[in-house]
Write a protein that holds these residues in place. Structure first.
Motif, PDB file in Angstrom:
ATOM      1  N   ASP A  88      -2.943   6.308  12.879  1.00  0.00           N
ATOM      2  CA  ASP A  88      -3.724   5.097  13.204  1.00  0.00           C
ATOM      3  C   ASP A  88      -3.628   4.748  14.686  1.00  0.00           C
ATOM      4  OD1 ASP A  88      -1.074   4.178  12.851  1.00  0.00           O
ATOM      5  OD2 ASP A  88      -1.610   2.524  11.502  1.00  0.00           O
TER       6      ASP A  88
ATOM      7  N   ARG B 214       0.828  -1.210   0.000  1.00  0.00           N
ATOM      8  CA  ARG B 214       0.000   0.000   0.000  1.00  0.00           C
ATOM      9  C   ARG B 214       0.863   1.261   0.000  1.00  0.00           C
ATOM     10  NH1 ARG B 214       2.724   1.999   3.122  1.00  0.00           N
ATOM     11  NH2 ARG B 214       2.787   1.964   5.400  1.00  0.00           N
TER      12      ARG B 214
ATOM     13  N   TYR C 156      10.028   4.582  15.658  1.00  0.00           N
ATOM     14  CA  TYR C 156       8.574   4.456  15.538  1.00  0.00           C
ATOM     15  C   TYR C 156       7.941   4.302  16.926  1.00  0.00           C
ATOM     16  CZ  TYR C 156       4.045   2.713  13.872  1.00  0.00           C
ATOM     17  OH  TYR C 156       2.707   2.545  13.630  1.00  0.00           O
TER      18      TYR C 156
ATOM     19  N   ASP D 122      -2.025  -0.640   7.705  1.00  0.00           N
ATOM     20  CA  ASP D 122      -1.516  -1.435   6.576  1.00  0.00           C
ATOM     21  C   ASP D 122      -2.334  -2.707   6.380  1.00  0.00           C
ATOM     22  OD1 ASP D 122       0.376   0.519   6.883  1.00  0.00           O
ATOM     23  OD2 ASP D 122       1.852  -0.780   7.826  1.00  0.00           O
TER      24      ASP D 122
ATOM     25  N   GLU E 157      -0.782  10.361   8.336  1.00  0.00           N
ATOM     26  CA  GLU E 157       0.377   9.557   8.735  1.00  0.00           C
ATOM     27  C   GLU E 157       0.593   9.621  10.238  1.00  0.00           C
ATOM     28  OE1 GLU E 157       1.439   7.010   6.951  1.00  0.00           O
ATOM     29  OE2 GLU E 157       2.024   8.393   5.354  1.00  0.00           O
ATOM     30  N   HIS E 158       0.890   8.457  10.796  1.00  0.00           N
ATOM     31  CA  HIS E 158       1.075   8.301  12.243  1.00  0.00           C
ATOM     32  C   HIS E 158      -0.192   8.694  12.994  1.00  0.00           C
ATOM     33  CE1 HIS E 158       5.273   7.029  12.369  1.00  0.00           C
ATOM     34  NE2 HIS E 158       5.415   7.769  11.283  1.00  0.00           N
TER      35      HIS E 158
HETATM   36  C1  GLA Z   1       3.715   2.204   9.420  1.00  0.00           C
HETATM   37  C2  GLA Z   1       2.791   1.402  10.342  1.00  0.00           C
HETATM   38  C3  GLA Z   1       1.365   1.935  10.259  1.00  0.00           C
HETATM   39  C4  GLA Z   1       1.318   3.447  10.435  1.00  0.00           C
HETATM   40  C5  GLA Z   1       2.368   4.141   9.559  1.00  0.00           C
HETATM   41  C6  GLA Z   1       2.448   5.606   9.820  1.00  0.00           C
HETATM   42  O1  GLA Z   1       3.368   1.975   8.102  1.00  0.00           O
HETATM   43  O2  GLA Z   1       2.804   0.057   9.975  1.00  0.00           O
HETATM   44  O3  GLA Z   1       0.565   1.272  11.214  1.00  0.00           O
HETATM   45  O4  GLA Z   1       1.473   3.793  11.794  1.00  0.00           O
HETATM   46  O5  GLA Z   1       3.641   3.574   9.733  1.00  0.00           O
HETATM   47  O6  GLA Z   1       1.281   6.232   9.424  1.00  0.00           O
END
Ligand code: GLA
Length: 409
Positions: free
Chosen positions: A61, A52, A251, A199, A58-59
């Motif tokens: 979820d 995907r 992360y 994801d 972004e960041h």
């Molecule tokens: C990675 C994680 C997702 C999300 C993104 C940031 O892809 O697997 O769960 O947190 O980073 O948006």
């Protein structure tokens, strides 16, 4: 790793697709015949689950926010068949990267490396009450690894869908929701990457010609019209080839900052904050956390505005929001890197309507929204920018929004 040999990039030579997604039916046949060679019997099913890109959000979820990912045409293919014992084998298409274990020893601490994503899912599904038998699985991936394009979710979701198929259960929405949870558990608890579920959700729920608006507060979702080609646009994906691993500390540290801030603000998740300005004022004494939380609030607003524009059919209009998202990730969330910034700046200088890093960051991939007739120019400019810095060539793909996980045969 040989498992993913199928996804080597071709150098950019004026033809955009440096990484061919392949023809799904042909790839399904290929992985089925590999299965038969290895196991002396045909597979019972072949399934695929895609990689995907995230358009925006972004960041968010793991903060219970909104995100807007879409599936790539690049997928992981899994051929599966049940066994009459409790052994699980997972093999690469090239046959020299093989995992073997018993069903009751696939959990945290039992499995490491890439197999944790595949075998860990079977563990998590059994924890969720699925009655699974042993099985043989052969996987072949067209999703580049370490590119921030969710190759791990593609493996997890293909194995999960394969197991459901072997169990004779129809993969309807309710089943897919359970699989999202199982794949998240496998990733967090077996593979050690505390990711937020975006994801896996898009791998299992994506549709062609759409982006998936995910509300990670209650996991409701809606398909948002997203067909750039119909509007004379293209989404260019650039794999920076800069290293990216979500099991590294960056992360998890971002996630902890957000969770600590939520605690301080007296809410479960940052999404639950009613008054962002007041919340930011309250966090003013901690500059780092203040910045992280500001990204979360401004990004949430950008997702809402992006969806409004797409619902109104204004695809061009989202460009500035994509770029603003990048700046916020670069300056407030601090998850960009030099390669991502160079790709974004070069794309914008060459006329992209908007560009941003996509995924977790620290390397991985960027996306650029470009007019269809400018794709080659932007791709060439990015390649030149890389060349000029002596960096290894970037991976370049165009990404039509594609289908989610499905059975192919
Ligand atoms: C990675 C994680 C997702 C999300 C993104 C940031 O892809 O697997 O769960 O947190 O980073 O948006």
């Amino acid at each position: 790793m040989r498992l993913f040999q199928g996804c080597a990039y071709r150098p950019y030579s004026g033809a955009m697709q440096t990484l061919d997604p392949g023809d799904p039916a042909a790839l399904a046949d290929e992985v089925a015949s590999r299965f038969e060679q290895l196991h002396g019997r045909p597979p019972q099913a072949v399934v695929a689950a895609p990689g995907r890109v995230n358009l925006i959000g972004e960041h968010l979820d793991y903060n219970g926010g909104l995100c807007l990912p879409m599936a790539l045409p690049h997928a992981t293919y899994a051929a599966v068949a049940a066994r009459d014992d409790d052994v699980v084998t997972v093999t690469s298409g090239q046959a020299d990267d093989r995992f073997e274990g018993r069903l009751d020893a696939l959990g945290p601490g039992d499995v490491s490396g890439w197999a944790a994503y595949a075998a860990g899912v079977l563990w998590a599904m059994r924890e969720d009450g699925w009655d699974l038998t042993g099985c043989d699985v052969v996987v072949e991936s067209r999703v580049p690894v370490g590119a921030g394009l969710s190759s791990s979710a593609a493996i997890e979701c293909s194995v999960a869908l394969g197991a459901v198929t072997l169990a004779g259960v129809e993969a309807d929405g309710a089943v897919r929701s359970r699989l999202v949870r199982a794949c998240m558990r496998a990733e967090a608890e077996v593979a050690g990457a505390p990711t937020g579920g975006m994801d896996q959700a898009v791998a299992l729920f994506a549709r062609a010609e759409a982006a998936l608006l995910l509300d990670c507060r209650d996991w409701s979702m809606r398909q948002v019209p997203w067909a750039p080609a119909a509007a004379g646009l293209a989404l260019l994906v650039v794999d920076t080839r800069a290293s990216h691993a979500l099991t590294d500390g960056g992360y998890g540290a971002r996630r902890r900052d957000c969770e600590d801030a939520a605690r301080r603000l007296g809410v479960e998740l940052l999404r639950d904050v009613d008054d962002p300005q007041a919340a930011l004022a309250e966090l003013a004494d901690d500059e780092r956390v203040h910045q992280r939380v500001r990204h979360v609030f401004t990004e949430l607003d950008r997702v809402r505005r992006t969806v409004e524009l797409l619902d109104a059919g204004d695809m061009d209009g989202i460009g500035p929001l994509l770029t603003a998202s990048h700046l916020s990730l670069r300056d407030d969330y601090e998850v960009s890197c030099e390669e991502l910034d160079v790709v974004v700046e070069t794309a914008l200088d060459t006329g992209a309507l908007g560009a941003r890093m996509t995924g977790g960051g620290f390397g991985g991939s960027a996306i650029a929204l470009v007019r269809a007739d400018a794709v080659e120019d932007v791709a060439a400019a990015v390649s030149d920018a890389y060349d000029g810095r002596g960096w290894p060539a970037p991976g370049l793909l165009t990404a039509p929004p594609s289908a989610g996980a499905r059975r192919l045969r």
